[in-house]
Design an enzyme around this catalytic site. Structure first.
Site, PDB file in Angstrom:
ATOM      1  N   GLY A   9      41.718  42.965  54.841  1.00  0.00           N
ATOM      2  CA  GLY A   9      41.589  44.407  55.036  1.00  0.00           C
ATOM      3  C   GLY A   9      42.924  45.077  55.224  1.00  0.00           C
ATOM      4  O   GLY A   9      43.000  46.292  55.399  1.00  0.00           O
ATOM      5  N   LEU A  32      36.641  37.286  55.911  1.00  0.00           N
ATOM      6  CA  LEU A  32      36.105  36.379  56.919  1.00  0.00           C
ATOM      7  C   LEU A  32      35.683  37.155  58.160  1.00  0.00           C
ATOM      8  O   LEU A  32      36.519  37.794  58.817  1.00  0.00           O
ATOM      9  CB  LEU A  32      37.151  35.332  57.296  1.00  0.00           C
ATOM     10  CG  LEU A  32      37.703  34.483  56.154  1.00  0.00           C
ATOM     11  CD1 LEU A  32      38.637  33.408  56.699  1.00  0.00           C
ATOM     12  CD2 LEU A  32      36.573  33.855  55.355  1.00  0.00           C
ATOM     13  N   CYS A 101      44.428  29.107  63.537  1.00  0.00           N
ATOM     14  CA  CYS A 101      43.554  29.777  62.576  1.00  0.00           C
ATOM     15  C   CYS A 101      43.913  29.368  61.151  1.00  0.00           C
ATOM     16  O   CYS A 101      43.040  29.094  60.328  1.00  0.00           O
ATOM     17  CB  CYS A 101      43.649  31.288  62.745  1.00  0.00           C
ATOM     18  SG  CYS A 101      42.518  32.229  61.675  1.00  0.00           S
ATOM     19  N   CYS A 198      44.053  38.500  67.694  1.00  0.00           N
ATOM     20  CA  CYS A 198      42.971  39.259  67.073  1.00  0.00           C
ATOM     21  C   CYS A 198      41.714  39.320  67.933  1.00  0.00           C
ATOM     22  O   CYS A 198      40.986  40.310  67.898  1.00  0.00           O
ATOM     23  CB  CYS A 198      42.649  38.701  65.695  1.00  0.00           C
ATOM     24  SG  CYS A 198      41.984  37.012  65.690  1.00  0.00           S
TER      25      CYS A 198
END
Length: 369
Positions: A9, A32, A101, A198
């Protein structure tokens, strides 16, 4: 080539997907979903992978004319990233959730599913370069050092690199990527970069950890063991920290104190002078090679080591000994904490990485400062 474009995004992944299309690849976009919290929205430049980000990614995919899907990876993200983050802090270490991640989600779970569905590669907007060398594919720094993201990709192994695609690696500056996004009519062209963790979009890591780990009053002591203050939870501190100690009296020499060690077992924080932060050796048993391993890893090899995403690389010698990657910098490195990641470079090439398990101090122990 069939390419699965991971679209966060943001502007980087948008332009990366567009370049993959321009290169003639068969591209499918995927976002995701890493949280199931209803109504989760991005706040300014904090956080990522939110509902708002998914909508931005879909708009870009529609403009490119490519299929777009949202995949729910929230359980894997919770288990492999969030719980790891909390458990590492609970153990007194300082983890890097972005590394985890990349290791467990973007280039493991996502790539695994992509290959199962017949894709040849996963495309992301990371700033790094892939080079096909004599020993296989190699990971190198991007052409723009200020934006270089090879450090957080140091966890990728040879098989993952073989199925990875970084279209932005040779782009000299982020401003050029934004200008390209604007020319393409992407609404994300001026979208702020995300920062902070995040899954802690408000930036209050201390408050988050207090909720997850629990607050418990403990002592702040100097290197001689004398109590110099108190705290509400050792998890809120990290090695090298200076601010927020709230020690009522100065050190005998008047110099500032820094966190030297976090002891979760007895909920104690050890503080001392800046020079006591100097580390002469680091090592980690959880290590991997980004591509071909050294021919004789047990022998000393000249390299550079980087211990933070935005730190300068430091000349060093590395070797594998007793099942651990051991790195000895030419000059001591300040403020290294267990749980951090040490990434080893040969010039611009990422050779490998380790999660730091142990450090050897360069400063003598003693004194009450």
């Amino acid at each position: 080539m069939r390419v699965l474009a991971a679209m966060s995004g943001g502007v980087d992944s948008a332009v990366a997907a567009a370049r993959a299309v321009d290169a003639g690849h068969d591209v499918v976009g995927v976002h995701l979903a890493l949280s199931r919290a209803g109504g989760t929205l991005r706040t300014g430049s904090r956080g990522c992978c939110t509902v708002e980000d998914a909508l931005d990614a879909r708009r870009v995919a529609d403009r490119l004319g490519i299929p777009f899907y949202v995949w729910d990876f929230s359980e894997r993200f919770r288990d492999d990233v969030i719980e790891d983050f909390v458990s590492e802090y609970r153990a007194g270490r300082t983890p890097n959730p972005c590394m985890r991640c990349n290791e467990k989600i973007k280039f493991a779970a996502l790539l695994e599913r992509a290959l199962e569905l017949g894709f040849d590669a996963v495309c992301t907007g990371h700033y790094a370069t892939l080079v096909d060398g004599a020993g296989g594919r190699e990971l190198h720094r991007s052409s723009e050092e200020a934006k270089d993201q090879s450090y957080v990709l140091g966890v990728l192994d040879a098989d993952q690199l073989a199925h990875t695609y970084f279209p932005l690696g040779d782009t000299p500056s982020k401003s050029l990527v934004r200008a390209e996004a604007e020319r393409r009519g992407f609404s994300v062209a001026t979208k702020p970069d995300s920062y902070d963790i995040c899954f802690i979009p408000d930036g209050d890591t201390r408050g988050y950890l207090a909720e997850k780990v629990g607050a418990a009053r403990g002592d702040i002591v100097d290197r001689a063991g004398e109590v110099v203050g108190s705290h509400d939870g050792a998890h809120a501190f990290t090695v090298g920290q200076r601010k927020g100690l709230k020690i009522g009296r100065p050190a005998p020499d008047g110099k500032p104190r820094f966190v030297l060690e976090v002891r979760p077992v007895d909920n104690t924080v050890v503080v001392g002078p800046r020079e006591a932060l100097a580390v002469a050796e680091i090592s980690g048993r959880r290590f991997s090679w980004a591509g071909a391993a050294p021919e004789r890893p047990e022998e000393d090899l000249r390299c550079e080591v980087q211990v933070r995403a935005h730190a300068d690389p430091v000349p060093a010698v590395m070797r594998v000994a007793d099942g651990a990657l051991v790195i000895v910098p030419d000059e001591p490195i300040s403020g290294v904490a267990t749980g951090q990641t040490a990434v080893v470079y040969l010039g611009t090439r990422v050779l490998g990485q380790c999660t730091i398990d142990a450090t050897v101090s360069a400063a003598p122990v003693g004194g009450r400062t």
